[in-house]
Write an enzyme that holds these catalytic residues in place. Structure first.
Site, PDB file in Angstrom:
ATOM      1  CD  GLU A 291     -27.269  33.971   9.325  1.00  0.00           C
ATOM      2  OE1 GLU A 291     -28.494  34.017   9.059  1.00  0.00           O
ATOM      3  OE2 GLU A 291     -26.448  33.376   8.609  1.00  0.00           O
TER       4      GLU A 291
ATOM      5  CD1 TRP B 202     -27.444  37.908   7.864  1.00  0.00           C
ATOM      6  CD2 TRP B 202     -28.631  37.842   5.965  1.00  0.00           C
ATOM      7  NE1 TRP B 202     -26.679  38.474   6.863  1.00  0.00           N
ATOM      8  CE2 TRP B 202     -27.376  38.444   5.704  1.00  0.00           C
ATOM      9  CE3 TRP B 202     -29.554  37.698   4.920  1.00  0.00           C
ATOM     10  CZ2 TRP B 202     -27.020  38.910   4.420  1.00  0.00           C
ATOM     11  CZ3 TRP B 202     -29.206  38.154   3.653  1.00  0.00           C
ATOM     12  CH2 TRP B 202     -27.950  38.751   3.413  1.00  0.00           C
TER      13      TRP B 202
ATOM     14  CG  ASP C 118     -23.877  31.085   7.713  1.00  0.00           C
ATOM     15  OD1 ASP C 118     -22.867  30.522   7.258  1.00  0.00           O
ATOM     16  OD2 ASP C 118     -24.947  31.182   7.078  1.00  0.00           O
TER      17      ASP C 118
ATOM     18  CG  HIS D 260     -27.771  29.703   9.267  1.00  0.00           C
ATOM     19  ND1 HIS D 260     -28.143  30.734   8.444  1.00  0.00           N
ATOM     20  CD2 HIS D 260     -28.908  29.240   9.826  1.00  0.00           C
ATOM     21  CE1 HIS D 260     -29.454  30.898   8.522  1.00  0.00           C
ATOM     22  NE2 HIS D 260     -29.946  30.014   9.361  1.00  0.00           N
TER      23      HIS D 260
ATOM     24  CG  HIS E  53     -22.154  34.498   7.938  1.00  0.00           C
ATOM     25  ND1 HIS E  53     -23.382  35.023   8.222  1.00  0.00           N
ATOM     26  CD2 HIS E  53     -22.247  34.024   6.672  1.00  0.00           C
ATOM     27  CE1 HIS E  53     -24.186  34.859   7.182  1.00  0.00           C
ATOM     28  NE2 HIS E  53     -23.511  34.252   6.236  1.00  0.00           N
TER      29      HIS E  53
ATOM     30  CG  ASP F  85     -24.282  30.470   1.415  1.00  0.00           C
ATOM     31  OD1 ASP F  85     -24.655  30.083   2.520  1.00  0.00           O
ATOM     32  OD2 ASP F  85     -24.057  31.679   1.163  1.00  0.00           O
TER      33      ASP F  85
END
Ligand code: RNT
Ligand code: ZN
Length: 422
Positions: free
Chosen positions: A230, A189, A263, A290, A266, A300
């Site tokens: 990523e 990433w 992710d 992710h 994202h 997160d």
């Protein structure tokens, strides 16, 4: 566990088994599939993404762990102990996911100089536990990344430094995969981007592409190393431009046989990651997820059993792709007990997979193929309340981990005897 409790769990399970069997679903079979499923537990939840470099400075590049709950792991020994505690409360055998800044050495070593030996203790530990390791280069939290660019930089010194770092990481990851006899997934990433509108969107992307081409010149056996890449939408302080955007990453990955990594935090919040899976898998052999939980932004948060998580698992089940999609967790909450965070997130991910595997998909599919969308809707709703909880309890019982919320007692004990002394 006492006999009384155990027999209640078994009773609940036989009721559930019957219910599912009525729709042609074999719960024993589902449990045995779930037993083999591996989730990669990220080390960075254990210490708020600080890592163990001599001058560790924490995360930046648009990612941020908040909270000051006591007991964070301060070194690799503590982190391994915390991991073992977490693993003992999660059903199944899983993997761990290391970032390069989690090296375990007394040496003061620069990121472009790291070698497999700096991870020796992790490798030996994983061997002892019989688990696999995944890996990540760390292209943030470093003076050489302070311009906001790494391998997308127009400054050759910076660009080459990070190219060397990622190359070093690939070598380490391939060694790990070989030594542990299980392919190591190395996910890259890159935080590269800008706060305000760039004049040269193309230029940095060309730099990044050139760097990636250099990095992937080194060839490794897929048996040892699986390269993943990523994408991201934006980060704090990097709101206007992310070099490794979704299109960039997907394009580069598909063209070069790299595994794309998506992710769940994202994308725009109204985008469905679940919907992307069937498209990506038509063009890529595999996909890394992710598994994260964005709250208003890529925050997160600890993963919970919500609609997004469930939709992802359902899509994988419906595409029959559990052998092509790798689950890696990615969240970091420093405001709660960090082992509780790991266990909650991993158990939630496993539950979502279990529910998906138990889904009587054929019935929904039949209704759809018959053009009876009313039945499709009604059945989907009915299946939401099938007794998956009883199957989950049985799975935990079979795997020898605490059933229900019992595991919180273990956390309390560990907090009192270990974490509170840190
Ligand atoms: C950042 C990415 C990345 C990191 C970890 C620490 O937005 O999600 O995966 O969270 O590498
Ligand atoms: Zn991520």
């Amino acid at each position: 566990m006492n006999r009384e409790k155990e027999s209640r769990i078994n009773e609940g399970y036989s009721y559930a088994k019957e219910k599912y069997a009525a729709f042609g679903v074999d719960t024993d079979n589902v449990i045995s599939k779930l037993k083999d499923l591996k989730i990669s537990l990220h080390c960075w939840q254990g210490d708020d993404v600080n890592g163990f470099e001599k001058n560790a400075g924490g995360a930046d590049g648009g990612i941020l762990s908040t909270g000051n709950y006591p007991g964070r792991a301060r070194n690799a020994d503590e982190l391994r102990a915390d991991f073992e505690k977490a693993l003992s409360l999660i059903p199944g055998k899983h993997r761990i996911n290391l970032h390069a800044i989690y090296l375990d050495t007394d040496e003061n070593v620069e990121r472009d100089q790291i070698t497999t030996e700096h991870f020796r203790k992790w490798i030996d530990w994983a061997k002892r536990l019989g688990i696999g390791i995944d890996f990540n280069p760390t292209c943030f939290g470093h003076p050489m990344a302070s311009s906001g660019f790494t391998i997308g930089s127009k400054d050759e010194k910076i660009r080459q430094f990070w190219v060397r770092h990622i190359k070093a990481c690939r070598k380490i990851a391939a060694d790990i995969g070989k030594e542990l006899n299980s392919p190591c997934i190395m996910n890259t990433w890159l935080p590269d981007g800008m706060k305000d509108t760039p004049a040269d969107r193309l230029g940095y992307r060309m730099q990044m592409k050139k760097s990636l081409d250099e990095i992937f010149q080194d060839k490794y056996d897929k048996k040892h190393l699986i390269d993943a890449f990523e994408s991201k939408l934006f980060g704090i302080g990097v709101e206007s431009y992310t070099v490794a955007s979704h299109e960039f990453v997907l394009g580069y990955s598909l063209k070069n046989g790299i595994t794309p990594c998506m992710d769940m935090g994202h994308f725009h919040l109204t985008e469905s990651v679940a919907d992307k899976i069937s498209s990506v898998l038509l063009f890529s052999d595999d996909l890394l997820l992710h598994v994260s939980r964005p709250v208003r932004w890529d925050s997160d948060h600890v993963v919970i059993l919500n609609d997004d998580l469930l939709a992802v698992a359902q899509e994988i089940k419906r595409s029959n792709a559990f052998d092509k999609v790798y689950y890696a967790l990615d969240f970091f909450d420093g405001s709660i007990n960090r082992i509780t965070a790991w266990v909650t997130g991993t158990r939630a991910a496993l539950k979502s997979i279990l529910i998906a595997l138990l889904e009587p998909t054929d019935h929904i599919l039949q209704a759809e193929n018959d053009g009876n969308y009313g039945n499709r809707l009604a059945l989907s709703e009915e299946f939401k309340t099938l007794p998956f909880g009883a199957v989950w309890d049985k799975f935990c019982l079979d795997m020898g981990v605490p059933v229900g919320a019992e595991w919180l007692k273990n956390i309390k004990e560990y907090e009192d005897s270990v974490l509170s002394k840190r």
